[in-house]
Design a protein around this motif. Structure first.
Motif, mmCIF file in Angstrom:
data_model
loop_
_atom_site.group_PDB
_atom_site.id
_atom_site.type_symbol
_atom_site.label_atom_id
_atom_site.label_comp_id
_atom_site.label_asym_id
_atom_site.label_seq_id
_atom_site.Cartn_x
_atom_site.Cartn_y
_atom_site.Cartn_z
ATOM 1 N N GLU A 269 0.865 -1.182 0.000
ATOM 2 C CA GLU A 269 0.000 0.000 0.000
ATOM 3 C C GLU A 269 0.900 1.229 0.000
ATOM 4 O O GLU A 269 1.749 1.374 0.883
ATOM 5 N N HIS A 270 0.724 2.119 -1.004
ATOM 6 C CA HIS A 270 1.609 3.288 -1.095
ATOM 7 C C HIS A 270 0.934 4.392 -1.895
ATOM 8 O O HIS A 270 -0.058 4.164 -2.593
ATOM 9 N N GLU A 271 1.508 5.590 -1.788
ATOM 10 C CA GLU A 271 1.037 6.737 -2.567
ATOM 11 C C GLU A 271 1.606 6.640 -3.972
ATOM 12 O O GLU A 271 2.796 6.339 -4.153
ATOM 13 N N ALA A 272 0.781 6.900 -4.995
ATOM 14 C CA ALA A 272 1.250 6.802 -6.375
ATOM 15 C C ALA A 272 0.466 7.761 -7.257
ATOM 16 O O ALA A 272 -0.659 8.151 -6.936
ATOM 17 N N LEU A 280 -1.303 7.324 -22.336
ATOM 18 C CA LEU A 280 0.040 6.766 -22.433
ATOM 19 C C LEU A 280 0.366 6.462 -23.888
ATOM 20 O O LEU A 280 -0.451 5.926 -24.631
ATOM 21 N N GLN A 281 1.584 6.845 -24.308
ATOM 22 C CA GLN A 281 2.097 6.481 -25.620
ATOM 23 C C GLN A 281 3.207 5.454 -25.425
ATOM 24 O O GLN A 281 4.135 5.697 -24.642
ATOM 25 N N SER A 282 3.111 4.343 -26.112
ATOM 26 C CA SER A 282 4.110 3.295 -25.975
ATOM 27 C C SER A 282 4.755 3.025 -27.322
ATOM 28 O O SER A 282 4.063 2.846 -28.339
ATOM 29 N N ILE A 283 6.077 3.027 -27.323
ATOM 30 C CA ILE A 283 6.863 2.715 -28.516
ATOM 31 C C ILE A 283 7.822 1.594 -28.142
ATOM 32 O O ILE A 283 8.760 1.816 -27.360
ATOM 33 N N GLN A 284 7.511 0.409 -28.651
ATOM 34 C CA GLN A 284 8.252 -0.802 -28.271
ATOM 35 C C GLN A 284 8.207 -0.958 -26.748
ATOM 36 O O GLN A 284 7.145 -1.081 -26.183
ATOM 37 N N GLU A 302 9.525 10.582 -21.071
ATOM 38 C CA GLU A 302 9.598 9.132 -20.921
ATOM 39 C C GLU A 302 9.335 8.785 -19.458
ATOM 40 O O GLU A 302 9.885 9.436 -18.559
ATOM 41 N N VAL A 303 8.485 7.804 -19.214
ATOM 42 C CA VAL A 303 8.088 7.458 -17.850
ATOM 43 C C VAL A 303 8.320 5.973 -17.601
ATOM 44 O O VAL A 303 8.399 5.176 -18.527
ATOM 45 N N LYS A 304 8.441 5.638 -16.324
ATOM 46 C CA LYS A 304 8.507 4.257 -15.883
ATOM 47 C C LYS A 304 7.171 3.900 -15.240
ATOM 48 O O LYS A 304 6.630 4.679 -14.448
ATOM 49 N N LEU A 305 6.672 2.718 -15.568
ATOM 50 C CA LEU A 305 5.346 2.314 -15.116
ATOM 51 C C LEU A 305 5.430 1.404 -13.900
ATOM 52 O O LEU A 305 6.443 0.733 -13.671
ATOM 53 N N VAL A 313 -2.842 3.305 -14.918
ATOM 54 C CA VAL A 313 -1.502 2.774 -14.725
ATOM 55 C C VAL A 313 -0.721 3.743 -13.844
ATOM 56 O O VAL A 313 -0.921 4.956 -13.886
ATOM 57 N N GLU A 314 0.180 3.182 -13.022
ATOM 58 C CA GLU A 314 0.982 3.999 -12.105
ATOM 59 C C GLU A 314 2.222 4.544 -12.820
ATOM 60 O O GLU A 314 2.899 3.835 -13.549
ATOM 61 N N ILE A 315 2.504 5.830 -12.574
ATOM 62 C CA ILE A 315 3.725 6.459 -13.068
ATOM 63 C C ILE A 315 4.715 6.523 -11.913
ATOM 64 O O ILE A 315 4.507 7.244 -10.936
ATOM 65 N N ARG A 316 5.798 5.764 -12.026
ATOM 66 C CA ARG A 316 6.774 5.721 -10.936
ATOM 67 C C ARG A 316 7.864 6.784 -11.089
ATOM 68 O O ARG A 316 8.442 7.213 -10.094
ATOM 69 N N SER A 317 8.163 7.177 -12.321
ATOM 70 C CA SER A 317 9.150 8.230 -12.547
ATOM 71 C C SER A 317 8.887 8.871 -13.894
ATOM 72 O O SER A 317 8.280 8.262 -14.778
#
Length: 345
Positions: A269-272, A280-284, A302-305, A313-317
């Motif tokens: 359980e965490h804040e996100a 979201l745009q995904s390329i490969q 560019e983001v990390k999921l 979806v969660e954005i971690r960075s």
């Protein structure tokens, strides 16, 4: 040799080409009219990592009631679905022969006790030998052992509830001949239910005794709180799963043994920061989002999921709470292009 006129024309063309590549003419992106987009501020929210598994309910205690001997049923002292207490008489089997043997053994004991009393008086008068008294004392012990043996046989013919619970359906009637292994009825203690479920062994670090889980019965359309009471000491070598057991209080008796339950286990359980998957745009293997800067310019990041839940979806960075997410109208955007926010839905 190149003529002076040709040289003049050549130099004029080079100057024209250089002028075409000037920074002023290269700012076409910024000169375009703002693109209409929809934006929404990114917000942090509490999210949970959840693991789901299917489990089967078992009663806290459960037995098939049977007989240890082959005998006829003379009486059944319960009805279908009765609640019974521990030690309550449930079934009486035929025991006339054992009752007669018990009467004979008690009579033999009474005789031995009388003889002992008589010999005790004679010994005091030195009219009887001590050995005769000792023999009678041994006979008395044998009579007492015989009584205990017959009482044990009688107990096998009076079947009692080993624990408190709810009786199942009667399978036999008075007069029926039963033998060891023949089921007469069932007895279940359903005040507390045991819920056994399997998890992949990779998730063994996410569960612990005392942990709370939620168990849902689709048949009842209701959720029940459960607590993990034990975790198996071995992993199934076939499917590499581990079995855990949870306990559920069942004071109203709604839950029944054998019911299928959907177990939901919260492992984290965490804040996100959560965004719609459509933004979201995904390329490969890379993922991007569009952010509107303070100057109302589009910026691709560019983001990390992280974890996913239906539609989000969660954005971690790569993006943080408070920034303006462009979630609609970004398909034709270029990095640094002006945008005209139209607000959020």
């Amino acid at each position: 040799m190149i003529s002076a006129k040709y040289k003049l024309l050549l130099c004029s063309g080079i100057v024209t080409a250089l002028a075409a590549c000037s920074p002023a003419d290269n700012a076409t992106v910024a000169a375009r009219p703002p693109t209409a987009v929809k934006v929404s501020p990114l917000k942090a929210e509490l999210v949970q990592n959840r693991v789901q598994a299917l489990g089967t309910l078992l009663a806290k205690e459960s037995i098939n009631i049977s007989s240890n001997v082959t005998e006829k049923i003379t009486a059944l002292h319960f009805d279908d679905g009765d609640k019974v207490k521990a030690g309550q008489l449930l079934i009486t089997l035929q025991q006339d022969e054992e009752a007669a043997q018990l009467s004979s053994a008690r009579a033999d004991l009474a005789e031995q006790e009388r003889e002992l009393a008589r010999l005790k008086g004679l010994i005091a008068k030195q009219s009887a030998a001590q050995t005769e008294y000792d023999q009678r004392q041994t006979a008395k012990l044998r009579a007492e052992s015989k009584i205990a043996e017959i009482q044990a046989l009688l107990a096998e013919r009076n079947i009692r509830a080993p624990f408190s619970g709810v009786m199942g359906l009667r399978q036999l009637s008075p007069g029926a001949l039963v033998s060891p292994g023949t089921s007469i009825s069932t007895l279940d203690d359903i005040s507390v239910m045991r819920l056994d479920f399997q998890l992949p062994s990779l998730g063994i670090g996410a569960i612990a005794t005392g942990q709370s889980v939620v168990a849902r019965s689709e048949a009842l359309g209701e959720d029940f709180d459960a607590t993990i009471s034990a975790i198996a000491t071995r992993i199934n070598p076939v499917d590499r799963s581990i079995t855990a057991r949870a306990l559920i209080d069942n004071p109203e008796g709604k839950l029944k043994p054998g019911m299928l339950m959907l177990v939901t286990l919260i492992t984290d359980e965490h804040e996100a920061v959560m965004i719609p998957e459509s933004a979201l745009q995904s390329i490969q293997l890379r993922h991007y989002v569009w952010i509107m800067s303070g100057e109302k310019l589009a910026e691709r990041r560019e983001v990390k999921l992280g974890i996913r839940k239906p539609g989000f979806v969660e954005i971690r960075s790569g993006a943080k709470a408070g920034e303006q997410l462009i979630y609609e109208g970004f398909s034709a955007l270029q990095d640094g292009a002006p945008v005209a926010p139209q607000g959020s839905d």
